[in-house]
Design a protein around this motif. Structure first.
Motif, mmCIF file in Angstrom:
data_model
loop_
_atom_site.group_PDB
_atom_site.id
_atom_site.type_symbol
_atom_site.label_atom_id
_atom_site.label_comp_id
_atom_site.label_asym_id
_atom_site.label_seq_id
_atom_site.Cartn_x
_atom_site.Cartn_y
_atom_site.Cartn_z
ATOM 1 N N ILE A 120 0.852 -1.185 0.000
ATOM 2 C CA ILE A 120 0.000 0.000 0.000
ATOM 3 C C ILE A 120 0.892 1.241 0.000
ATOM 4 O O ILE A 120 2.091 1.154 0.230
ATOM 5 N N ASN A 121 0.278 2.403 -0.259
ATOM 6 C CA ASN A 121 1.000 3.663 -0.201
ATOM 7 C C ASN A 121 0.387 4.551 0.888
ATOM 8 O O ASN A 121 -0.580 4.160 1.552
ATOM 9 N N ASN A 122 0.927 5.747 1.094
ATOM 10 C CA ASN A 122 0.457 6.621 2.167
ATOM 11 C C ASN A 122 -0.992 7.059 1.975
ATOM 12 O O ASN A 122 -1.744 7.166 2.945
ATOM 13 N N THR A 123 -1.391 7.315 0.753
ATOM 14 C CA THR A 123 -2.780 7.680 0.480
ATOM 15 C C THR A 123 -3.712 6.550 0.926
ATOM 16 O O THR A 123 -4.759 6.794 1.537
ATOM 17 N N MET A 124 -3.321 5.330 0.621
ATOM 18 C CA MET A 124 -4.134 4.176 1.015
ATOM 19 C C MET A 124 -4.158 4.008 2.533
ATOM 20 O O MET A 124 -5.188 3.642 3.104
ATOM 21 N N ARG A 125 -3.047 4.288 3.207
ATOM 22 C CA ARG A 125 -3.011 4.180 4.669
ATOM 23 C C ARG A 125 -4.072 5.079 5.302
ATOM 24 O O ARG A 125 -4.804 4.673 6.194
ATOM 25 N N ASN A 126 -4.136 6.309 4.809
ATOM 26 C CA ASN A 126 -5.134 7.241 5.327
ATOM 27 C C ASN A 126 -6.550 6.767 5.023
ATOM 28 O O ASN A 126 -7.435 6.836 5.878
ATOM 29 N N ARG A 127 -6.770 6.273 3.806
ATOM 30 C CA ARG A 127 -8.098 5.773 3.434
ATOM 31 C C ARG A 127 -8.454 4.542 4.252
ATOM 32 O O ARG A 127 -9.600 4.361 4.644
ATOM 33 N N LEU A 128 -7.482 3.687 4.529
ATOM 34 C CA LEU A 128 -7.733 2.491 5.343
ATOM 35 C C LEU A 128 -8.182 2.863 6.750
ATOM 36 O O LEU A 128 -9.130 2.276 7.294
ATOM 37 N N LYS A 129 -7.525 3.844 7.358
ATOM 38 C CA LYS A 129 -7.906 4.273 8.710
ATOM 39 C C LYS A 129 -9.340 4.784 8.723
ATOM 40 O O LYS A 129 -10.119 4.459 9.628
ATOM 41 N N THR A 130 -9.695 5.556 7.708
ATOM 42 C CA THR A 130 -11.062 6.080 7.606
ATOM 43 C C THR A 130 -12.058 4.940 7.389
ATOM 44 O O THR A 130 -13.125 4.906 8.013
ATOM 45 N N ALA A 131 -11.719 4.008 6.510
ATOM 46 C CA ALA A 131 -12.616 2.885 6.206
ATOM 47 C C ALA A 131 -12.850 2.019 7.436
ATOM 48 O O ALA A 131 -13.983 1.604 7.708
ATOM 49 N N ILE A 132 -11.805 1.749 8.187
ATOM 50 C CA ILE A 132 -11.940 0.935 9.406
ATOM 51 C C ILE A 132 -12.817 1.662 10.417
ATOM 52 O O ILE A 132 -13.682 1.050 11.062
ATOM 53 N N ALA A 133 -12.640 2.977 10.533
ATOM 54 C CA ALA A 133 -13.485 3.764 11.438
ATOM 55 C C ALA A 133 -14.946 3.706 10.990
ATOM 56 O O ALA A 133 -15.854 3.549 11.824
ATOM 57 N N GLU A 134 -15.198 3.807 9.685
ATOM 58 C CA GLU A 134 -16.564 3.722 9.156
ATOM 59 C C GLU A 134 -17.198 2.372 9.499
ATOM 60 O O GLU A 134 -18.361 2.314 9.921
ATOM 61 N N LEU A 135 -16.443 1.302 9.299
ATOM 62 C CA LEU A 135 -16.971 -0.032 9.605
ATOM 63 C C LEU A 135 -17.265 -0.178 11.090
ATOM 64 O O LEU A 135 -18.275 -0.767 11.478
ATOM 65 N N ASN A 136 -16.396 0.346 11.936
ATOM 66 C CA ASN A 136 -16.624 0.254 13.381
ATOM 67 C C ASN A 136 -17.827 1.076 13.811
ATOM 68 O O ASN A 136 -18.579 0.667 14.699
ATOM 69 N N LEU A 137 -18.041 2.248 13.200
ATOM 70 C CA LEU A 137 -19.202 3.074 13.538
ATOM 71 C C LEU A 137 -20.518 2.407 13.133
ATOM 72 O O LEU A 137 -21.547 2.640 13.759
ATOM 73 N N ALA A 138 -20.481 1.590 12.101
ATOM 74 C CA ALA A 138 -21.686 0.906 11.627
ATOM 75 C C ALA A 138 -21.830 -0.490 12.232
ATOM 76 O O ALA A 138 -22.781 -1.204 11.920
ATOM 77 N N HIS A 139 -20.909 -0.890 13.103
ATOM 78 C CA HIS A 139 -20.913 -2.249 13.653
ATOM 79 C C HIS A 139 -22.128 -2.459 14.556
ATOM 80 O O HIS A 139 -22.504 -1.567 15.317
ATOM 81 N N PRO A 140 -22.767 -3.647 14.507
ATOM 82 C CA PRO A 140 -23.933 -3.915 15.347
ATOM 83 C C PRO A 140 -23.611 -3.965 16.849
ATOM 84 O O PRO A 140 -24.485 -3.718 17.674
ATOM 85 N N ASP A 141 -22.372 -4.229 17.207
ATOM 86 C CA ASP A 141 -21.979 -4.280 18.611
ATOM 87 C C ASP A 141 -21.689 -2.865 19.109
ATOM 88 O O ASP A 141 -20.780 -2.195 18.600
ATOM 89 N N ALA A 142 -22.458 -2.411 20.088
ATOM 90 C CA ALA A 142 -22.312 -1.043 20.600
ATOM 91 C C ALA A 142 -20.898 -0.785 21.133
ATOM 92 O O ALA A 142 -20.395 0.334 21.014
ATOM 93 N N GLY A 143 -20.251 -1.771 21.679
ATOM 94 C CA GLY A 143 -18.897 -1.607 22.188
ATOM 95 C C GLY A 143 -17.897 -1.247 21.105
ATOM 96 O O GLY A 143 -16.925 -0.541 21.337
ATOM 97 N N ARG A 144 -18.123 -1.745 19.911
ATOM 98 C CA ARG A 144 -17.228 -1.445 18.776
ATOM 99 C C ARG A 144 -17.503 -0.060 18.207
ATOM 100 O O ARG A 144 -16.641 0.538 17.588
ATOM 101 N N ARG A 145 -18.739 0.427 18.386
ATOM 102 C CA ARG A 145 -19.095 1.730 17.820
ATOM 103 C C ARG A 145 -18.497 2.885 18.614
ATOM 104 O O ARG A 145 -18.438 3.994 18.138
ATOM 105 N N LEU A 146 -18.084 2.632 19.837
ATOM 106 C CA LEU A 146 -17.587 3.740 20.668
ATOM 107 C C LEU A 146 -16.200 4.142 20.338
ATOM 108 O O LEU A 146 -15.305 3.668 19.970
#
Length: 146
Positions: A120-146
Motif C-alpha cells: 500500500i502507499n500513504n494515500t491508502m493508509r489514510n483511506r484504510l484508517k477512515t474505512a476501518i473507522a466507518e466499519l466500526n461506527l456501523a458495527h452492530p456491537d455497541a462496544g465497537r461503535r464507541l
C-alpha cells in the motif's frame, strides 16, 4: 423391524424437503459479490484499484471486511506465491500462520519466502484508517461503535 406410522414418515419427508430447500440459501448467505469483487481488486498491482477495493469492502457490509482492511494496514496481508490465494498472516514460530481471506479457514504455517506482501502507499493508509473507522461506527456491537 417395527413399522412406522404414515404420520412419522410424512414428518420425516417434510423435514428432509425443508433441509434441502434451505441448504442453498445457507450457502448463498456466505456469498457476497461485493466482497468478492473487493478481494479481486485488492490483488491488482495498481494502487488505484486497491483504493477502489477499500471502498468496495466498506460498501459490502461483510463482517470479513474489517479484519482484511486492518491486516492490510498492519502489513499482514499477503498472497501465496504458489496459487495467488490472498491470506491474513500472523507471526508463528516457524513462519507465518495463514488464514484464507475468503473463507476464514486456517491454511497452516508457511515460510515468509512463499508469500508476497500486498503493498500500500500513504494515500491508502489514510483511506484504510477512515474505512476501518466507518466499519466500526456501523458495527452492530455497541462496544465497537464507541
Amino acid at each position: 423391524m417395527p413399522r412406522r406410522s404414515p404420520q412419522s414418515i410424512l414428518t420425516g419427508l417434510l423435514l428432509l424437503i425443508l433441509a434441502l430447500v434451505s441448504a442453498p440459501r445457507l450457502v448463498l448467505a456466505d456469498a457476497n459479490p461485493a466482497f468478492d469483487e473487493a478481494v479481486t481488486l485488492l490483488l491488482d498491482r495498481s494502487f488505484q484499484k486497491k483504493e477502489q477495493a477499500i471502498d468496495r469492502f466498506v460498501e459490502s457490509g461483510d463482517p470479513r471486511s474489517e479484519p482484511v482492511l486492518q491486516a492490510l494496514l498492519d502489513g499482514n496481508l499477503y498472497t501465496r506465491k504458489a496459487d495467488g490465494e490472498p491470506v491474513l498472516a500472523k507471526e508463528s514460530g516457524d513462519g507465518l500462520a495463514l488464514e484464507s481471506v475468503r473463507s476464514g479457514q486456517s491454511l497452516g504455517v508457511e515460510p515468509k519466502s512463499g508469500l508476497a506482501k500486498i503493498t500500500i502507499n500513504n494515500t491508502m493508509r489514510n483511506r484504510l484508517k477512515t474505512a476501518i473507522a466507518e466499519l466500526n461506527l456501523a458495527h452492530p456491537d455497541a462496544g465497537r461503535r464507541l
